[in-house]
Design an enzyme around this catalytic site. Sequence first.
Site, PDB file in Angstrom:
ATOM      1  N   GLY A   1      -6.294 -32.943 -30.434  1.00 49.73           N
ATOM      2  CA  GLY A   1      -4.837 -32.515 -30.640  1.00 49.73           C
ATOM      3  C   GLY A   1      -4.340 -33.410 -31.243  1.00 49.73           C
TER       4      GLY A   1
ATOM      5  N   ARG B   1     -11.388 -29.752 -33.632  1.00 52.28           N
ATOM      6  CA  ARG B   1     -12.341 -29.997 -32.388  1.00 52.28           C
ATOM      7  C   ARG B   1     -13.661 -29.639 -32.772  1.00 52.28           C
ATOM      8  NH1 ARG B   1      -8.730 -30.978 -28.504  1.00 52.28           N
ATOM      9  NH2 ARG B   1      -6.593 -30.023 -28.335  1.00 52.28           N
TER      10      ARG B   1
ATOM     11  N   ASP C   1      -9.355 -38.271 -24.608  1.00 53.93           N
ATOM     12  CA  ASP C   1     -10.528 -38.415 -23.851  1.00 53.93           C
ATOM     13  C   ASP C   1     -11.826 -37.754 -24.320  1.00 53.93           C
ATOM     14  OD1 ASP C   1     -10.042 -35.929 -22.961  1.00 53.93           O
ATOM     15  OD2 ASP C   1      -9.756 -36.511 -20.752  1.00 53.93           O
TER      16      ASP C   1
ATOM     17  N   THR D   1      -2.600 -38.904 -27.709  1.00 53.20           N
ATOM     18  CA  THR D   1      -2.494 -37.525 -27.046  1.00 53.20           C
ATOM     19  C   THR D   1      -1.049 -37.718 -26.465  1.00 53.20           C
ATOM     20  OG1 THR D   1      -3.217 -36.356 -25.108  1.00 53.20           O
ATOM     21  CG2 THR D   1      -3.653 -38.703 -25.077  1.00 53.20           C
TER      22      THR D   1
ATOM     23  N   ASP E   1      -0.326 -35.907 -23.972  1.00 53.32           N
ATOM     24  CA  ASP E   1      -0.434 -35.656 -22.666  1.00 53.32           C
ATOM     25  C   ASP E   1      -0.082 -36.806 -21.660  1.00 53.32           C
ATOM     26  OD1 ASP E   1      -0.767 -33.053 -23.540  1.00 53.32           O
ATOM     27  OD2 ASP E   1      -2.869 -33.241 -23.340  1.00 53.32           O
TER      28      ASP E   1
ATOM     29  N   ASP F   1      -2.565 -38.788 -20.371  1.00 47.17           N
ATOM     30  CA  ASP F   1      -3.557 -38.199 -19.355  1.00 47.17           C
ATOM     31  C   ASP F   1      -4.692 -39.149 -19.535  1.00 47.17           C
ATOM     32  OD1 ASP F   1      -4.579 -36.999 -21.729  1.00 47.17           O
ATOM     33  OD2 ASP F   1      -5.120 -35.325 -20.731  1.00 47.17           O
TER      34      ASP F   1
ATOM     35  N   ARG G   1      -1.486 -29.866 -20.998  1.00 49.39           N
ATOM     36  CA  ARG G   1      -2.698 -29.593 -20.380  1.00 49.39           C
ATOM     37  C   ARG G   1      -2.811 -29.402 -18.834  1.00 49.39           C
ATOM     38  NH1 ARG G   1      -7.839 -32.231 -22.943  1.00 49.39           N
ATOM     39  NH2 ARG G   1      -6.910 -34.168 -22.004  1.00 49.39           N
TER      40      ARG G   1
END
Length: 329
Positions: free
Chosen positions: A16, A77, A108, A130, A132, A134, A176
């Site tokens: 992303g 991706r 990741d 990212t 996110d 995360d 996500r």
Amino acid sequence: MGKPNIKTIGVLTSGGDAPGMNAALRAVARTAWARGIDVKGIYRGYSGLLNDEIFDMEKEFTCDIISRGGTALFTARCEEFKQLEYQEKAAEILRSHNIDGLVVIGGDGSFRGAQKLSAQGINTVALPGTIDLDIACTEYTIGFDTAVNTAMQAIDKIRDSSTSHERCSIIEVMGRNAGYIALWCGMATGAEDILIPESFDGNLPKVEQQIIEHLLRNRAKGKTHHMVINAEGVGHSYSMAKRIESATGIETRATILGHMQRGGSPTAKDRVYASMMGAYAVDLLCAGKTNRVVGYQNGRFMDMDIDEGLAMTKDIDEYQLQIAHLLGK
């Protein structure tokens, strides 16, 4: 800085997109050039690498991109990259271009790709790109700050309309399976309720009943609007809005902010931190390091082995979550 032990660095963005990726790749290129190292850009992440979409990067490519969202290298991706034969093919393509150091900017999944290329003998360094937030091995990820600010501004505008119509509004944000964007946006906008996957047990009726009771208590006190920030890892925003309106008689609307959170001009923090990380990655490659991930911990930029970083887990700060709920009462 001593004489570099590599001559050509490749750089790609994967997964992303995130605001600040351009600042990172700009820093990679300009730091490398300052060290006398050639730079090759790779379009469309690992997919582009397998398709040999590799070019000699010139300084003009990095001009005026620091303020742009997204990634000038494009991104994609690539499921097939999980297979050994494609990892071997990618390594051979990199060698055919005399690329002896690779910087990967992504999440990741991108880190795992860098890890596999390192196992194939390619010197690799990964940067956490990212929105996110995360990635467990770092307190900062490229793009998170911009995404939160973009979402916050949108939520502030929705609150104005929600107040005017005396509504309950449910705003779904990205992330996500992580609730960091929702938590930060909820605190920053003074939301009455915040839903995140880390504290969601899958019992949606129970969660909705809690919101309904909170909404009715506030109405009884004279409050004329109610904001719910919902993480995409919880979801169901439209159906949730219908059920809450049916149960309370209070007009309830859902808004999914979606990919607008990925776009826009990066904040100063994302530009500066991404630039620092990009330069750091080049320094690691010049020092002969491989299979490393750059992160930010305890107020400083650092690096660790990708294997170690991927093995780490990350949890929401319970105190921050408690305060967010306290302030929303």
